[in-house]
Design an enzyme around this catalytic site. Structure first.
Site, PDB file in Angstrom:
ATOM      1  CD  GLU A 127      50.056  43.886  47.793  1.00 21.09           C
ATOM      2  OE1 GLU A 127      48.955  43.857  47.221  1.00 21.09           O
ATOM      3  OE2 GLU A 127      50.820  44.848  47.756  1.00 21.09           O
ATOM      4  CE  LYS A 129      45.800  38.124  40.115  1.00 20.35           C
ATOM      5  NZ  LYS A 129      44.417  37.859  39.784  1.00 20.35           N
ATOM      6  CG  ASP A 131      38.923  34.963  42.126  1.00 18.81           C
ATOM      7  OD1 ASP A 131      38.920  35.789  41.195  1.00 18.81           O
ATOM      8  OD2 ASP A 131      38.591  33.775  41.989  1.00 18.81           O
ATOM      9  CE1 TYR A 238      44.822  45.838  43.752  1.00 19.54           C
ATOM     10  CE2 TYR A 238      43.378  44.580  45.212  1.00 19.54           C
ATOM     11  CZ  TYR A 238      43.697  45.061  43.943  1.00 19.54           C
ATOM     12  OH  TYR A 238      42.891  44.765  42.888  1.00 19.54           O
ATOM     13  CE  LYS A 326      45.881  33.459  38.748  1.00 20.30           C
ATOM     14  NZ  LYS A 326      45.482  33.775  37.398  1.00 20.30           N
ATOM     15  CB  CYS A 432      40.160  22.539   5.914  1.00 25.84           C
ATOM     16  SG  CYS A 432      39.030  23.640   6.771  1.00 25.84           S
ATOM     17  CB  CYS A 435      37.009  25.035   3.039  1.00 25.51           C
ATOM     18  SG  CYS A 435      38.792  24.950   3.241  1.00 25.51           S
ATOM     19  CB  CYS A 456      42.621  25.278   6.645  1.00 28.38           C
ATOM     20  SG  CYS A 456      41.660  25.770   5.213  1.00 28.38           S
ATOM     21  CB  CYS A 462      38.717  28.231   4.640  1.00 29.41           C
ATOM     22  SG  CYS A 462      38.217  27.345   6.116  1.00 29.41           S
TER      23      CYS A 462
HETATM   24  S1  IVH Z   1      47.910  45.061  41.847  1.00 25.62           S
HETATM   25  C1  IVH Z   1      49.223  47.482  38.181  1.00 25.62           C
HETATM   26  N1  IVH Z   1      47.375  43.624  43.960  1.00 25.62           N
HETATM   27  O1  IVH Z   1      44.396  41.074  40.042  1.00 25.62           O
HETATM   28  C2  IVH Z   1      48.857  46.380  39.078  1.00 25.62           C
HETATM   29  N2  IVH Z   1      46.018  43.310  42.021  1.00 25.62           N
HETATM   30  O2  IVH Z   1      45.597  40.297  37.472  1.00 25.62           O
HETATM   31  C3  IVH Z   1      47.534  46.557  39.710  1.00 25.62           C
HETATM   32  N3  IVH Z   1      44.207  41.715  42.308  1.00 25.62           N
HETATM   33  O3  IVH Z   1      43.115  43.699  38.105  1.00 25.62           O
HETATM   34  C4  IVH Z   1      47.027  45.362  40.402  1.00 25.62           C
HETATM   35  N4  IVH Z   1      44.626  41.221  44.403  1.00 25.62           N
HETATM   36  O4  IVH Z   1      41.807  42.973  40.190  1.00 25.62           O
HETATM   37  C5  IVH Z   1      47.043  43.893  42.693  1.00 25.62           C
HETATM   38  N5  IVH Z   1      46.980  42.469  45.917  1.00 25.62           N
HETATM   39  C6  IVH Z   1      46.644  42.742  44.656  1.00 25.62           C
HETATM   40  C7  IVH Z   1      45.557  42.109  44.016  1.00 25.62           C
HETATM   41  C8  IVH Z   1      45.285  42.425  42.676  1.00 25.62           C
HETATM   42  C9  IVH Z   1      43.821  40.997  43.377  1.00 25.62           C
HETATM   43  C10 IVH Z   1      43.549  41.673  40.985  1.00 25.62           C
HETATM   44  C11 IVH Z   1      43.175  43.007  40.418  1.00 25.62           C
HETATM   45  C12 IVH Z   1      43.895  43.105  39.107  1.00 25.62           C
HETATM   46  C13 IVH Z   1      44.185  41.680  38.801  1.00 25.62           C
HETATM   47  C14 IVH Z   1      45.432  41.565  37.950  1.00 25.62           C
END
Ligand code: IVH
Length: 719
Positions: A127, A129, A131, A238, A326, A432, A435, A456, A462
């Site tokens: 899925e 991700k 933002d 999701y 990512k 350092c 200090c 240090c 320090c």
């Molecule tokens: S699953 C236990 N699915 O990414 C896992 N997260 O880095 C729950 N996010 O806090 C998250 N798209 O805000 C999941 N398709 C997706 C997502 C997603 C964005 C965000 C979410 C989460 C963060 C984790």
């Protein structure tokens, strides 16, 4: 405010009730302005007058005290604009992966954990991700009840009124939805809406916003939900929290269900089985990324079957059954103007490049980490090249800077053609910069190589280390003292005034007393403080005079003892007294206490040695003992799953296990509140022995530990 206030003693009960409503709203409003970095509308004195009036009316009419009264807020905890909601299930984050190999490793780790041959039999969802901001929306009897931000994962802010303005989010669920439903997903602002909003801001001559994510966050944190409504936020579902009945047994089925219930779900979600398919889909989404009307920063992979998810379980903050792949970081060229050295809490000297300001992926970057001396040199301590060509980094160099997500920007490489002729190699300091103590690179006893970190040797002498230690102490996962941020710690630390200075952690807790005893330096007269914030600061400090044991241990700032280790220690020793005593007893690095410390699964010799060293140092003991006069670490909660038959028991697994992998056995036992140890001692309750068990089995018999087979163990924990 009413034109002429009726004196409190003349108020009728009805008038008093009306006044308390008005005061609660007014004080909440001013709190919001104060905390939201907006311009306060009234002076501190006027604010205090409101609070005093509220208190006086409540004192006269105790039966009228409202649940939302400002007097009912404990300490400084809910100092934010919104009330707090404790999530029925924690909201966790995801592990990140960056390369194709990482993804293959993730998939392999799932198979390995479950003890299945990697045969593409396990399906994953992929899925985008999104933002934005994660949100948990709770429905009871099919009606939207509350909505909360993620917050720290355990507790978030109650933003229900604002969420109700988002058209994407249904306020009612269909009749077949279970009684309790928590739908989780991402609130975001479409790129097109963001651009339109900024165009409007510009036309009005107002400051424009930085990016859709921050704007969405700001839009949600509005006390006035009308503003949120005007911002056209959107949502993708999701995930989920508490569910009275699970409508499906797969991730993809759950998302389908959400769609049927009226939630938007992301159309680019797929169910895939092989690493190749997953990577291909990732690339495809990457190509579409720029054309999507919302920002995404990667692709999330999740094991589709929920029973497998349950078996895989969680690490401390993230599930084993999911990862976020990512997209590559964004890069730009700029110039190194200077190289500064920062001294950290443990004395590490970290070089930082001061850069000619440059926008990387929409954010202005002025600093980038250079990690350590080797990184600047371009050659690792094994003689290997660090960057492609192994060039060193110099002041005046043009460099490629990379920013990935929220991590500190990095200098990736040097553009040699642009190097000024007059430039010289950077000389890493031998002392350092704060200090003046010697700075050394320790030798790793095991590898014989020099450590990459220059440290240090000043320790407490320090001031940089001492100051960083206080910043760590008050940080979010340690004492979490609101109102004591970096700026304030700098101020108190640098102060020479006995009524103000904070040089060690215990000083934080004596500040109020010193202030009260001193007629000279009133904190509230100092720029940037003011009466209200001083009172809030003292409240926030007092609110931490009792603290969870794991936070206390973490806050001590012992090298190598992070949050996870601190939790393990708290759980293993139960009380501070038991912990400290054990550390003293373990000091010779042999014997029962030392063995016990090392047998805690997850604690290795380096960590154990570091703890013992910490408790050997008289200066540490002195600071801790002063701290304990001010603060009470609470005994660790016995165990979370207290009704489980193995809660609080110590178990050791040995031999080859046949019913589950070692990792799964351990994770399962821990989730039931048991401690898993690596070696058998008198404190062991059970030894679970598979075929081929050897010396541990002998030892268990010798000291009289209950020995059981895997099946007996399974029967004990309920299958
Ligand atoms: S699953 C236990 N699915 O990414 C896992 N997260 O880095 C729950 N996010 O806090 C998250 N798209 O805000 C999941 N398709 C997706 C997502 C997603 C964005 C965000 C979410 C989460 C963060 C984790």
């Amino acid at each position: 405010m009413a034109d002429a206030l009726i004196p409190v003693e003349d108020l009728s009960e009805e008038q008093a009730g009306q006044e308390l409503i008005r005061l609660a709203a007014a004080i909440a409003h001013h709190d919001a302005l104060y905390h939201g970095n907006d311009q306060p509308e009234i002076s501190d004195a006027d604010y205090d007058a409101l609070k005093r009036r509220n208190d006086a009316i409540e004192a006269r009419f105790p039966t009228l005290v409202r649940s939302d009264s400002p007097s009912q807020r404990v300490g400084a905890a809910p100092a934010g604009i919104f009330s707090q909601i404790t999530h029925a299930r924690p909201m966790l984050s995801l592990d990140n992966t960056f390369s194709d190999e990482d993804v293959a490793d993730f998939v392999a780790s799932v198979y390995r954990f479950l003890g299945v041959m990697p045969d593409n039999s396990i399906a994953f969802t992929a899925e985008p991700k999104i933002d934005g901001l994660s949100m948990s929306i709770r429905y009871e009897n099919r009606r939207l009840k509350t909505a909360a931000t993620r917050g720290d994962g355990t507790t978030g802010e109650n933003v229900t009124a604002n969420i109700l303005t988002i058209k994407d989010i249904p306020t009612e669920l269909p009749a077949d939805a279970p009684d309790v439903v928590e739908v989780r997903g991402e609130v975001y602002m479409a790129k097109s809406d963001f651009l339109a909003l900024n165009a409007q801001m510009e036309a009005e001559g107002r400051q424009t916003y930085v990016n859709p994510r921050n704007t969405a966050a700001g839009s949600l944190r509005q006390l006035d939900a009308k503003i949120t409504a005007s911002r056209k936020l959107k949502f993708f579902a999701y995930a989920w929290g508490e569910m009275s009945i699970m409508p499906s047994d797969t991730q993809s089925g759950m998302v389908e269900t959400f769609k049927r219930w009226g939630f938007p779900v992301n159309p680019l979600t797929r169910r895939l089985t092989s690493v190749e398919e997953i990577i291909t889909h990732y690339r495809k989404i990457g190509l579409q990324r720029a054309d999507l009307d919302y920002d995404i920063d990667g692709v999330v992979y999740k094991v589709d079957r929920l029973d497998l998810q349950a078996r895989l379980g969680f690490r401390s903050r993230s599930p084993r059954w999911a990862t976020a792949h990512k997209f590559p970081a964004e890069q730009a060229f700029t110039k190194v103007e200077a190289i500064d050295i920062q001294v950290g809490r443990t004395g590490a000297l970290t070089p930082v490049a001061r850069l000619e300001p440059i926008t990387v992926g929409g954010v202005v970057v002025t600093n980038a980490t250079l990690h350590n001396a080797d990184y600047i040199e371009g050659i690792g301590n094994g003689g290997e090249r660090i960057r492609e060509e192994g060039h060193d980094i110099r002041i005046g160099d043009t460099v490629i800077v990379q920013r990935a997500g929220d991590v500190i920007p990095q200098v990736l490489d040097v553009v040699l053609e642009k190097r000024p002729e007059t430039s010289a190699k950077y000389e890493f300091p031998k002392t350092c910069p704060v200090c003046g103590s010697h700075a050394v690179r320790e030798k790793n006893d095991k590898t014989g190589k020099l450590d990459s970190v220059t440290r240090c040797t000043g320790g407490f002498v320090c001031s940089a280390q001492a100051k960083e230690h206080i910043k760590h102490f008050v940080s979010r996962n340690a004492f979490d003292i609101e109102g004591l941020g970096t700026k304030q710690v700098d101020f108190f630390f640098d102060s020479e005034d006995p009524a103000l200075m904070i040089r060690t952690a215990p000083d934080i807790f004596t500040l109020k007393q010193r202030q009260e005893a001193s007629s000279l330096t009133r904190l509230e007269n100092i720029d940037g403080f003011g009466r209200v914030s001083v009172r809030k600061l003292f409240d926030a400090i007092d609110a931490r005079r009792e603290i969870a044991l794991n936070r206390f241990i973490f806050a001590l700032g012992i090298r190598h003892v992070g949050e996870t280790t601190a939790k393990l220690l708290a759980r293993s020793y139960g009380s501070y007294a038991a912990f400290a005593e054990a550390m003293q007893e373990a000091a010779p690095k042999f014997g029962e206490a030392w063995n016990e410390l090392n047998s805690i699964d997850g604690i290795g010799e380096v960590v154990a040695a570091s703890m013992v060293e910490f408790f050997k140092e008289p200066r540490n003991l002195e600071v801790v003992s002063r701290l304990l006069k001010e603060v009470a670490p609470l005994d660790a909660e016995a165990v979370t799953a207290s009704n489980s038959p193995v809660a609080g028991k110590t178990v050791v697994f040995t031999g080859s296990l046949e019913r589950f992998t070692r990792d799964e056995a351990k994770a399962r036992a821990e989730s039931l509140g048991a401690k898993v140890a690596g070696s058998v001692s008198k404190k062991t309750d059970y030894l679970v022995a598979g075929p081929g068990a050897g010396s541990k089995l002998d030892k268990a018999r010798e000291v009289g530990v209950t020995v059981m087979t895997e099946d007996e163990w399974l029967a004990l924990i309920g299958g």
